[in-house]
Design an enzyme around this catalytic site. Structure first.
Site, PDB file in Angstrom:
ATOM      1  CB  ILE A  52      -0.892   0.003   1.108  1.00 29.29           C
ATOM      2  CG1 ILE A  52      -2.154  -1.222   1.117  1.00 29.29           C
ATOM      3  CG2 ILE A  52      -1.909   1.280   1.342  1.00 29.29           C
ATOM      4  CD1 ILE A  52      -2.788  -1.475   2.195  1.00 29.29           C
TER       5      ILE A  52
ATOM      6  CG  ASP B  63       9.302  -0.462   5.141  1.00 28.50           C
ATOM      7  OD1 ASP B  63       8.373  -0.764   4.740  1.00 28.50           O
ATOM      8  OD2 ASP B  63       9.991  -1.803   5.843  1.00 28.50           O
TER       9      ASP B  63
ATOM     10  CG  ASP C 177     -10.700   2.769   7.503  1.00 32.49           C
ATOM     11  OD1 ASP C 177     -11.938   3.041   7.081  1.00 32.49           O
ATOM     12  OD2 ASP C 177     -10.181   1.755   6.835  1.00 32.49           O
TER      13      ASP C 177
ATOM     14  CD  GLU D 184     -11.714  -1.897  13.274  1.00 30.26           C
ATOM     15  OE1 GLU D 184     -12.084  -2.890  12.516  1.00 30.26           O
ATOM     16  OE2 GLU D 184     -10.821  -1.143  12.838  1.00 30.26           O
TER      17      GLU D 184
ATOM     18  CG  HIS E 101     -11.277  -1.669   9.126  1.00 28.37           C
ATOM     19  ND1 HIS E 101     -10.669  -2.363  10.083  1.00 28.37           N
ATOM     20  CD2 HIS E 101     -10.468  -2.058   8.017  1.00 28.37           C
ATOM     21  CE1 HIS E 101      -9.537  -3.277   9.678  1.00 28.37           C
ATOM     22  NE2 HIS E 101      -9.677  -2.796   8.432  1.00 28.37           N
ATOM     23  CB  ILE E 102     -14.724   1.551   4.418  1.00 28.61           C
ATOM     24  CG1 ILE E 102     -14.351   2.957   4.796  1.00 28.61           C
ATOM     25  CG2 ILE E 102     -15.942   1.016   5.121  1.00 28.61           C
ATOM     26  CD1 ILE E 102     -15.333   3.972   4.090  1.00 28.61           C
ATOM     27  N   GLY E 103     -11.465   1.109   4.155  1.00 31.24           N
ATOM     28  CA  GLY E 103     -10.039   1.189   3.539  1.00 31.24           C
ATOM     29  C   GLY E 103     -10.001   0.450   2.038  1.00 31.24           C
ATOM     30  N   GLY E 104     -10.534  -0.963   2.211  1.00 35.36           N
ATOM     31  CA  GLY E 104     -10.270  -1.839   1.113  1.00 35.36           C
ATOM     32  C   GLY E 104     -11.763  -2.386   0.942  1.00 35.36           C
TER      33      GLY E 104
HETATM   34  P1  NAI Z   1       2.820  -4.952   3.641  1.00 39.57           P
HETATM   35  O1  NAI Z   1       3.115  -6.027   4.442  1.00 39.57           O
HETATM   36  O2  NAI Z   1       2.970  -4.951   2.249  1.00 39.57           O
HETATM   37  O3  NAI Z   1       3.651  -3.514   4.103  1.00 39.57           O
HETATM   38  C1  NAI Z   1       4.178  -3.364   5.406  1.00 39.57           C
HETATM   39  C2  NAI Z   1       5.062  -2.388   5.430  1.00 39.57           C
HETATM   40  O4  NAI Z   1       5.469  -1.997   6.620  1.00 39.57           O
HETATM   41  C3  NAI Z   1       6.580  -3.439   5.247  1.00 39.57           C
HETATM   42  O5  NAI Z   1       7.092  -3.055   4.335  1.00 39.57           O
HETATM   43  C4  NAI Z   1       6.937  -3.565   6.574  1.00 39.57           C
HETATM   44  O6  NAI Z   1       8.500  -3.783   6.378  1.00 39.57           O
HETATM   45  C5  NAI Z   1       6.623  -2.161   7.379  1.00 39.57           C
HETATM   46  N1  NAI Z   1       6.771  -1.982   8.754  1.00 39.57           N
HETATM   47  C6  NAI Z   1       6.348  -2.906   9.738  1.00 39.57           C
HETATM   48  N2  NAI Z   1       6.479  -2.370  10.649  1.00 39.57           N
HETATM   49  C7  NAI Z   1       6.993  -1.377  10.648  1.00 39.57           C
HETATM   50  C8  NAI Z   1       7.678  -0.207  11.598  1.00 39.57           C
HETATM   51  N3  NAI Z   1       7.280  -0.415  12.749  1.00 39.57           N
HETATM   52  N4  NAI Z   1       8.139   0.918  10.956  1.00 39.57           N
HETATM   53  C9  NAI Z   1       8.210   1.151   9.675  1.00 39.57           C
HETATM   54  N5  NAI Z   1       7.926  -0.075   8.675  1.00 39.57           N
HETATM   55  C10 NAI Z   1       7.264  -1.052   9.245  1.00 39.57           C
HETATM   56  O7  NAI Z   1       1.241  -4.582   4.084  1.00 39.57           O
HETATM   57  P2  NAI Z   1       0.179  -3.670   2.900  1.00 39.57           P
HETATM   58  O8  NAI Z   1      -0.508  -4.805   2.221  1.00 39.57           O
HETATM   59  O9  NAI Z   1       0.857  -2.533   2.171  1.00 39.57           O
HETATM   60  O10 NAI Z   1      -0.911  -3.119   4.118  1.00 39.57           O
HETATM   61  C11 NAI Z   1      -0.427  -2.241   5.133  1.00 39.57           C
HETATM   62  C12 NAI Z   1      -1.421  -2.216   6.234  1.00 39.57           C
HETATM   63  O11 NAI Z   1      -2.697  -1.974   5.821  1.00 39.57           O
HETATM   64  C13 NAI Z   1      -1.780  -3.739   7.069  1.00 39.57           C
HETATM   65  O12 NAI Z   1      -1.770  -3.175   8.415  1.00 39.57           O
HETATM   66  C14 NAI Z   1      -2.818  -3.867   6.644  1.00 39.57           C
HETATM   67  O13 NAI Z   1      -3.783  -4.829   7.475  1.00 39.57           O
HETATM   68  C15 NAI Z   1      -3.610  -2.577   6.206  1.00 39.57           C
HETATM   69  N6  NAI Z   1      -4.959  -2.672   5.740  1.00 39.57           N
HETATM   70  C16 NAI Z   1      -5.830  -1.950   5.937  1.00 39.57           C
HETATM   71  C17 NAI Z   1      -7.021  -1.948   5.059  1.00 39.57           C
HETATM   72  C18 NAI Z   1      -8.300  -1.115   5.466  1.00 39.57           C
HETATM   73  O14 NAI Z   1      -9.265  -1.384   5.105  1.00 39.57           O
HETATM   74  N7  NAI Z   1      -7.946   0.023   6.096  1.00 39.57           N
HETATM   75  C19 NAI Z   1      -7.128  -2.711   3.930  1.00 39.57           C
HETATM   76  C20 NAI Z   1      -6.085  -3.413   3.528  1.00 39.57           C
HETATM   77  C21 NAI Z   1      -4.997  -3.499   4.526  1.00 39.57           C
END
Ligand code: NAI
Length: 399
Positions: free
Chosen positions: A152, A171, A254, A259, A282-285
């Site tokens: 993301i 990161d 979000d 929740e 929680h509607i991001g996706g």
């Molecule tokens: P991803 O796993 O591809 O990326 C997460 C990144 O965060 C990784 O590069 C990791 O190294 C980094 N990271 C982890 N802890 C860290 C920290 N303390 N400091 C800096 N970097 C750190 O995950 P993706 O797919 O990008 O999703 C990101 C988040 O979004 C997840 O928590 C996921 O659950 C959430 N999400 C929320 C949605 C919503 O509806 N609001 C829908 C889809 C995902």
């Protein structure tokens, strides 16, 4: 014909795709409890679920013939993944299918907060006409600080630059900076220069409370804060204090530490009365496009697994990406990751003088998966000998 059961109102494209590939498909609107699920899985080869159906070890024990579980969502916590692996049941999900939807909402949040749209809307609804430009900004030229540069975060980086924003990111892992994005060495370096700070870290335990008072205190005066990652990573009490003091000029949240379980349940937050605040459930996706994309993605994984043995993108089995069978038939042998299994498979085939047209081995943790295309179909005795190799968990043969 293989049988698929799809629960929880999975997008109809999934059922269509599975039917088009030769599955008999039954669909059900709701989730099922453990006992109901065991009953419903009688004779089922692959099951599709979303987040509300739990596939427990008891379910897996009761239905040993189940081959695969498709989680038509992002998370897989609802499935006992290790146990499914030990039973030779592949589990798939859709890790990227809603990435774009989240990114679009973040872009929307940034623009709305920088133009103070929530505050303007509130005033209009209460009969106040305030045409002032005070506190309203273009996003062009502003610095966006992305924390967590994964699926993301990195896609957001590209779209934000297209809007003319300057992107910095932080990161904990080494990440390739896309476009002109700049990687910050420390979190504080990012916080001190960002006009908008947005969290996209994953849900690992150590991220609990990761963004608290110290981090808010390091943000620039009048910056905005956005969290669409996980509810437990940000301290909302600290956020409220920094909004109330006027240090932070707006926020979009979000995801929340607690929740409600389902639509219609009550929800309360101390942030409800903040002036320039966007609150979303929680509607991001949650878009129809993402649901459709998830339907396509997971049904394809199930079809590839059933018809080709491909475990590519499985969350619990060694991953092997396979094309069509290059011989008379394909033998898919999942086993405990012990020394010598591959040699044993080849010895058994060699004893019947069977030529191997293609072979691939993948190992991951306690599991090994060897896929062998052979020039002629082995005899029943040879197949039985393969099944009896020590450590065999499951074997399937397709022509
Ligand atoms: P991803 O796993 O591809 O990326 C997460 C990144 O965060 C990784 O590069 C990791 O190294 C980094 N990271 C982890 N802890 C860290 C920290 N303390 N400091 C800096 N970097 C750190 O995950 P993706 O797919 O990008 O999703 C990101 C988040 O979004 C997840 O928590 C996921 O659950 C959430 N999400 C929320 C949605 C919503 O509806 N609001 C829908 C889809 C995902």
């Amino acid at each position: 014909m293989p049988k698929a059961l799809l629960l929880e109102n999975i997008h109809p494209d999934a059922a269509k795709s599975l039917r088009d590939h030769g599955f008999v498909v039954e669909t059900m609107k709701g989730a099922l409890g453990e006992d109901e699920l065991i009953e419903a899985l009688d004779g089922v080869d692959v099951v599709g679920i979303r987040s509300k159906t739990s596939v427990t070890s008891r379910v897996l024990d009761a239905r040993p013939n189940l081959s695969a579980v498709g989680c038509f969502c992002i998370g897989t916590n609802q499935v006992d993944l290790d146990y499914a692996g030990k039973r030779g049941i592949a589990v798939f999900n859709a890790p990227y299918s809603n990435t774009r939807s989240v990114v679009e909402l973040v872009i929307c949040d940034i623009i709305c907060l920088m133009r103070r749209i929530p505050a303007h809307t509130h005033h209009m609804k209460h009969g106040v006409w305030d045409k002032s430009a005070s506190g309203s900004h273009e996003v062009r030229g502003k610095t966006l600080g992305i924390i967590g540069y994964g699926n993301i975060g990195s896609q957001l980086s590209v779209l934000a630059e297209a809007l003319g924003m300057r992107v910095v990111f932080y990161d904990i892992e080494e990440k390739l900076a896309l476009g002109n994005a700049h990687r910050c060495e420390t979190l504080n370096e990012l916080l001190e220069q960002s006009d908008a700070v947005t969290l996209h870290v994953d849900g690992r335990k150590s991220n609990t409370g990761f963004f608290g008072e110290d981090q808010f205190a390091h943000m620039k005066q009048d910056a905005i804060f956005i969290n669409l990652s996980r509810g437990f990573v940000a301290d909302l009490g600290a956020l409220k204090q920094h909004l109330d003091s006027g240090h932070i000029s707006g926020a979009a949240v979000d995801v929340f530490p607690i929740e409600p379980k389902k639509t219609g349940d009550p929800f309360e937050t101390a942030l409800a009365n903040e002036d320039n605040m966007i609150l979303t459930p929680h509607i991001g996706g949650s878009t129809l496009e993402a649901q459709e994309s998830i339907g396509h993605f997971v049904s394809q994984r199930l079809e590839d697994y059933w018809f080709k043995g491909s475990t590519s993108l499985s969350v619990n089995l060694p991953q092997i990406n396979l094309g069509d069978c290059k011989g008379a038939c394909r033998i898919m042998h999942l086993h405990a990751n012990l020394p010598g299994v591959l040699a044993h498979v080849n010895r058994v085939l060699g004893e019947e003088d069977i030529n191997i047209s293609f072979q691939s081995l993948g190992t991951e943790g306690e599991l090994g998966y060897v896929v062998t295309d052979v020039a002629k179909r082995p005899s029943t005795a040879t197949l039985e000998a393969l099944r009896n190799i020590e450590g065999t968990i499951r074997m399937r043969v397709i022509s």
